[in-house]
Design a protein around this motif. Structure first.
Motif, PDB file in Angstrom:
ATOM      1  N   GLY A  34       0.804  -1.200   0.000  1.00  0.00           N
ATOM      2  CA  GLY A  34       0.000   0.000   0.000  1.00  0.00           C
ATOM      3  C   GLY A  34       0.849   1.266   0.000  1.00  0.00           C
ATOM      4  O   GLY A  34       2.066   1.234   0.168  1.00  0.00           O
ATOM      5  N   MET A  35       0.159   2.396  -0.177  1.00  0.00           N
ATOM      6  CA  MET A  35       0.813   3.697  -0.112  1.00  0.00           C
ATOM      7  C   MET A  35       0.120   4.504   0.964  1.00  0.00           C
ATOM      8  O   MET A  35      -1.042   4.881   0.821  1.00  0.00           O
ATOM      9  CB  MET A  35       0.742   4.414  -1.457  1.00  0.00           C
ATOM     10  CG  MET A  35       1.764   3.923  -2.452  1.00  0.00           C
ATOM     11  SD  MET A  35       1.990   5.094  -3.783  1.00  0.00           S
ATOM     12  CE  MET A  35       3.559   4.576  -4.437  1.00  0.00           C
ATOM     13  N   ALA A  36       0.847   4.771   2.043  1.00  0.00           N
ATOM     14  CA  ALA A  36       0.294   5.566   3.131  1.00  0.00           C
ATOM     15  C   ALA A  36       0.554   7.038   2.837  1.00  0.00           C
ATOM     16  O   ALA A  36       1.647   7.424   2.422  1.00  0.00           O
ATOM     17  CB  ALA A  36       0.941   5.168   4.451  1.00  0.00           C
ATOM     18  N   VAL A  37      -0.465   7.856   3.056  1.00  0.00           N
ATOM     19  CA  VAL A  37      -0.373   9.289   2.770  1.00  0.00           C
ATOM     20  C   VAL A  37      -0.316  10.043   4.082  1.00  0.00           C
ATOM     21  O   VAL A  37      -1.219   9.924   4.922  1.00  0.00           O
ATOM     22  CB  VAL A  37      -1.562   9.772   1.922  1.00  0.00           C
ATOM     23  CG1 VAL A  37      -1.465  11.270   1.674  1.00  0.00           C
ATOM     24  CG2 VAL A  37      -1.620   9.002   0.602  1.00  0.00           C
ATOM     25  N   PRO A  75      -2.711  13.732  -2.137  1.00  0.00           N
ATOM     26  CA  PRO A  75      -2.041  14.596  -3.111  1.00  0.00           C
ATOM     27  C   PRO A  75      -2.262  14.175  -4.556  1.00  0.00           C
ATOM     28  O   PRO A  75      -1.552  14.626  -5.441  1.00  0.00           O
ATOM     29  CB  PRO A  75      -0.576  14.407  -2.740  1.00  0.00           C
ATOM     30  CG  PRO A  75      -0.512  12.964  -2.344  1.00  0.00           C
ATOM     31  CD  PRO A  75      -1.851  12.611  -1.737  1.00  0.00           C
ATOM     32  N   ASP A  76      -3.213  13.283  -4.816  1.00  0.00           N
ATOM     33  CA  ASP A  76      -3.300  12.716  -6.153  1.00  0.00           C
ATOM     34  C   ASP A  76      -3.729  13.721  -7.216  1.00  0.00           C
ATOM     35  O   ASP A  76      -3.681  13.438  -8.410  1.00  0.00           O
ATOM     36  CB  ASP A  76      -4.261  11.517  -6.163  1.00  0.00           C
ATOM     37  CG  ASP A  76      -5.682  11.912  -5.783  1.00  0.00           C
ATOM     38  OD1 ASP A  76      -5.834  12.912  -5.070  1.00  0.00           O
ATOM     39  OD2 ASP A  76      -6.617  11.206  -6.203  1.00  0.00           O
ATOM     40  N   ASP A  84       0.968  19.780   3.331  1.00  0.00           N
ATOM     41  CA  ASP A  84       0.316  20.222   4.559  1.00  0.00           C
ATOM     42  C   ASP A  84       0.677  19.338   5.751  1.00  0.00           C
ATOM     43  O   ASP A  84       0.292  19.621   6.876  1.00  0.00           O
ATOM     44  CB  ASP A  84      -1.208  20.277   4.381  1.00  0.00           C
ATOM     45  CG  ASP A  84      -1.799  18.958   3.923  1.00  0.00           C
ATOM     46  OD1 ASP A  84      -1.029  17.988   3.740  1.00  0.00           O
ATOM     47  OD2 ASP A  84      -3.023  18.907   3.720  1.00  0.00           O
ATOM     48  N   ALA A  85       1.429  18.262   5.478  1.00  0.00           N
ATOM     49  CA  ALA A  85       1.901  17.440   6.587  1.00  0.00           C
ATOM     50  C   ALA A  85       3.370  17.703   6.898  1.00  0.00           C
ATOM     51  O   ALA A  85       3.859  17.311   7.944  1.00  0.00           O
ATOM     52  CB  ALA A  85       1.725  15.951   6.252  1.00  0.00           C
ATOM     53  N   SER A  86       4.066  18.410   5.989  1.00  0.00           N
ATOM     54  CA  SER A  86       5.503  18.600   6.165  1.00  0.00           C
ATOM     55  C   SER A  86       5.848  19.875   6.883  1.00  0.00           C
ATOM     56  O   SER A  86       6.991  20.068   7.284  1.00  0.00           O
ATOM     57  CB  SER A  86       6.175  18.623   4.786  1.00  0.00           C
ATOM     58  OG  SER A  86       5.764  19.769   4.067  1.00  0.00           O
ATOM     59  N   GLY A 134       2.720  26.667  -2.773  1.00  0.00           N
ATOM     60  CA  GLY A 134       1.776  25.844  -3.497  1.00  0.00           C
ATOM     61  C   GLY A 134       0.358  26.095  -3.034  1.00  0.00           C
ATOM     62  O   GLY A 134       0.085  26.798  -2.085  1.00  0.00           O
ATOM     63  N   SER A 135      -0.595  25.513  -3.770  1.00  0.00           N
ATOM     64  CA  SER A 135      -2.007  25.649  -3.435  1.00  0.00           C
ATOM     65  C   SER A 135      -2.555  24.268  -3.157  1.00  0.00           C
ATOM     66  O   SER A 135      -2.471  23.371  -3.980  1.00  0.00           O
ATOM     67  CB  SER A 135      -2.761  26.310  -4.601  1.00  0.00           C
ATOM     68  OG  SER A 135      -2.602  25.571  -5.780  1.00  0.00           O
ATOM     69  N   GLY A 136      -3.117  24.053  -1.964  1.00  0.00           N
ATOM     70  CA  GLY A 136      -3.624  22.747  -1.601  1.00  0.00           C
ATOM     71  C   GLY A 136      -2.493  21.804  -1.279  1.00  0.00           C
ATOM     72  O   GLY A 136      -1.345  22.179  -1.112  1.00  0.00           O
TER      73      GLY A 136
END
Length: 745
Positions: free
Chosen positions: A170-173, A178-179, A252-254, A259-261
């Motif tokens: 899987g890919m944990a976000v 961010p897709d 927004d987690a870093s 950037g926007s969004g």
């Protein structure tokens, strides 16, 4: 200060620069593809100048190259051979084996497939039974995959909508999804289901370059039907570590700004954190080509490498298997090479991840570039009116050089990609607009003179006038001048054979070289009268060599036309109606020259009897059958040229007769013995003619007939023979002065 005073004073000089700055700022804000591409090309030049230094990272490429195909046979091989390759790499201790090959179709050489084909052809039952009893090649390959740390590749496409790829992990976000910025696909070309099931990793191998086709960023993740999927490089690195999920870190987690969004800022793949673009791509930092990175597949399958050598080469390494043979290559363009293998991109991407050698475009880069554009652009726009063009250029060069040096320093020392394209372009455009506007205001008088004369003066004369406008006296003035008329023979007949557009193209092809010759000889081109040219010498500036320049120019025009008559039909690019002939009339004398016309429209031209006579003389060239004719005043100024008298003529509209001569050549021809003999005999013939000694004149005509033809005087001699025969039959009455009365212009 009011707007009116600003526009009248020097304050207006800042407006063009500010307007240019605003345009570039808007282009940077909205993104202008051609300028964005300039920045990418600059980054390419940085990579070529200072590529990533190669280090022996735990990455290898097994290449199915031309030599491998020559030794082992054409691709596709039986899957048992691929299984053998996989097993040997596993036995050598490879930590991961990643195939940049999509095994999407069953092996056609598998015994079961051969049995099916043989059954359709009604093969022997015993043979069919024997084939069906053999193990399936794809099954053998699946077993080898199951025993090995294999990552298989697949293609992502946008053709139709197919089943979504099921990732192996899987890919944990971390943060918002961010897709939105990730490249999206709707379909996939996947390996066979048994192979997918046996593999430890699945990664896409699709690589897409920028708009110019150059692959600068390798995609690490993509989206298919809302599912985030890893690339072959990411999966190879994950399986080599035995890691679980790949962690996608959003902006927004870093805690980073810009950037926007939510945008992707990095991936966490086991123990490695990889910075990415907002689209989940890795800026590639390529090395130069290194042979130690690649091992030909034949060396593995033919036991050319001993077990010890195999272990040394592959133990603990991530091995990418790709096809480099001609016809099998997956080629991409990179900043380092026009054509490189796609598997090389995957391998170098993993090298960067393991070594931590990245080039990045930080999230504050765009803000810095916009700030530099505005600050330096405003500084240049406000300073130029006071500094002037020279000191402003020095300031601009210093700023441009500083930004380019800073961009290079950021790349070479910090591995940052900072694009100076827009700030540099802003400085250049501000300088050009500001200095151009200043030049327009302060140099209008010189610009007026230049634009007024550069259409009909030679560039040398225009430069002299611009450098010293005092040499030019506007208005009419009387000068001793030389005048040239040139006309195409039978132009009406030529026009009947061509369409209007073809006539224009023909005239351009004819007039352009003729005018080049005249301008080279310091002529002023007055006007074009249909197919005719009127040019003159010794105005607006003095030309002490005006007579010789006119004569040499006329001779050069005739010679150039002879060459055009040979070259143009052969080329076939422009309409050229067979053999084209011209007549040139020359005369010298006083003329009135200057700006003439009305209050609404002026033309720099000349008038006078000298001009009218030159036009009549040009008309006589057709009657006498010569290319170049001139009046007596000009002939007296050309003693060294090959000139012979034609006749005494009273032209239409003029009472005084004129002695008209033919210009046959320059001093070289005049010095030849055969010409001197012809010219002496010709002069005696005319003297006899004017003395009414018809017998002597006839004898001299007959004696000089062949020489006259060789010098282009055949028609003139035929005319004189007709006259003499008429006068012998009916002598002239009264006081005959030998003057011919021309009845046509």
């Amino acid at each position: 200060m009011s707007l009116r005073k600003l526009l009248r004073g020097k304050g207006v000089l800042v407006l063009p620069g500010l307007a240019a700055l605003l345009i570039i700022a808007l282009l940077q804000f909205i993104g202008f593809a051609p300028l964005d591409r300039v920045g990418l090309l600059l980054f390419d030049s940085y990579q070529r100048a200072a590529p990533r230094a190669y280090e022996d990272a735990p990455v290898r490429i097994v290449d199915i190259d031309d030599e491998t195909v020559r030794r082992l046979g054409q691709w596709p091989w039986p899957r048992t051979d691929v299984a053998k390759l996989t097993q040997r790499l596993t036995d050598a201790g490879a930590s991961a084996i990643a195939f940049d090959i999509v095994f999407s179709e069953p092996d056609r050489t598998s015994p079961t497939r051969l049995a099916e084909r043989l059954q359709r052809e009604h093969g022997a039952p015993a043979v069919l039974a024997a084939l069906r009893s053999l193990p399936d090649n794809d099954a053998a390959f699946a077993e080898a995959i199951g025993r090995s740390p294999v990552t298989l590749g697949y293609f992502l496409t946008r053709s139709g909508k197919g089943p979504t790829v099921e990732p192996k992990a899987g890919m944990a976000v971390a943060g918002s999804s961010p897709d939105a910025g990730v490249t999206r696909y709707t379909n996939a070309l996947q390996p066979l289901a048994p192979l997918r099931t046996a593999a430890r990793g699945l990664g896409f191998v699709s690589l897409t370059g920028d708009s110019d086709g150059i692959l600068r960023k390798a995609p690490l993740i993509a989206a298919q039907n809302g599912q985030l999927l890893p690339s072959l490089a990411v999966e190879a690195l994950r399986t080599a570590q035995g890691a679980g999920s790949v962690i996608v870190k959003s902006s927004d987690a870093s805690g980073e700004l810009g950037g926007s969004g939510a945008e992707i800022v990095s991936l966490k793949i086991g123990a490695f954190e990889v910075p990415t673009t907002p689209a989940g791509e890795l800026w590639m930092h390529y090395t130069q080509s290194r042979p130690e990175r690649v091992v030909p597949a034949w060396k593995i399958l033919t036991d050319a490498l001993s077990p010890a050598e195999m272990e040394k080469e592959f133990s603990g390494r991530i091995v990418f298997v790709g096809a480099g043979a001609v016809g099998l290559r997956d080629l991409v363009s990179t900043p380092m090479q026009d054509r490189d293998l796609g598997v090389m991109v995957h391998a170098q991407a993993v090298e960067q991840m393991i070594l931590g050698k990245f080039v990045v475009r930080p999230d504050w880069a765009l803000g810095l570039e916009r700030a530099l554009l505005l600050v330096f652009g405003l500084l240049m726009a406000l300073s130029l009116p006071r500094l002037g063009a020279t000191r402003g250029a020095i300031l601009g060069l210093a700023l441009v050089g500083g930004m380019l040096a800073g961009s290079w320093f950021a790349y070479s020392r910090q591995h940052y990609l900072l694009d100076p394209t827009y700030p540099v372009l802003a400085l250049v455009l501000v300088y050009i607009c500001s200095t151009g506007f200043t030049y327009y205001r302060e140099e209008r008088e010189r610009a007026y003179i230049h634009h007024a004369f550069d259409r009909y003066l030679s560039p040398t004369l225009v430069k002299r006038i611009v450098d010293d406008p005092g040499q030019l006296e506007l208005g009419g003035e009387e000068r001793e001048m030389t005048v040239l008329f040139c006309d195409i023979r039978s132009f009406s007949r030529i026009s009947e054979t061509l369409s209007p557009k073809q006539i224009i193209r023909f005239l351009i092809a004819f007039l352009t070289p003729m005018c080049d010759i005249l301008l080279d000889r310091k002529a002023t081109i007055d006007k074009f009268i249909g197919d005719a040219i009127l040019a003159f010498w010794n105005a607006p500036l003095d030309d002490p060599d005006q007579y010789a320049n006119a004569a040499r120019g006329a001779l050069a025009m005739v010679a150039r036309l002879e060459q055009l008559n040979i070259d143009m039909p052969a080329q076939g690019t422009e309409p050229w109606p067979g053999e084209v002939n011209i007549g040139i009339g020359l005369n010298a004398g006083p003329c009135c020259v200057g700006n003439m016309g009305s209050a609404q429209r002026l033309s720099y031209s000349l008038i006078g009897d000298t001009v009218n006579l030159a036009s009549r003389i040009e008309g006589l060239t057709k009657y006498y059958g010569v290319r170049i004719a001139m009046g007596a005043a000009l002939a007296r100024h050309l003693p060294g040229f090959a000139i012979v008298t034609l006749d005494r003529v009273r032209v239409v509209g003029r009472d005084a007769p004129e002695t008209v001569s033919a210009l046959l050549g320059d001093e070289t021809l005049a010095a030849r013995p055969d010409y001197r003999a012809f010219a002496e005999r010709h002069a005696r013939m005319l003297d006899s003619y004017w003395a009414q000694d018809w017998v002597a004149a006839q004898a001299l005509l007959d004696a000089g007939k062949e020489a006259a033809a060789s010098h282009g005087m055949a028609k003139h001699y035929a005319l004189m023979r007709d006259r003499i025969e008429r006068f012998r039959a009916s002598p002239p009455i009264g006081d005959w002065d030998g003057v011919f009365e021309a009845t046509e212009k």
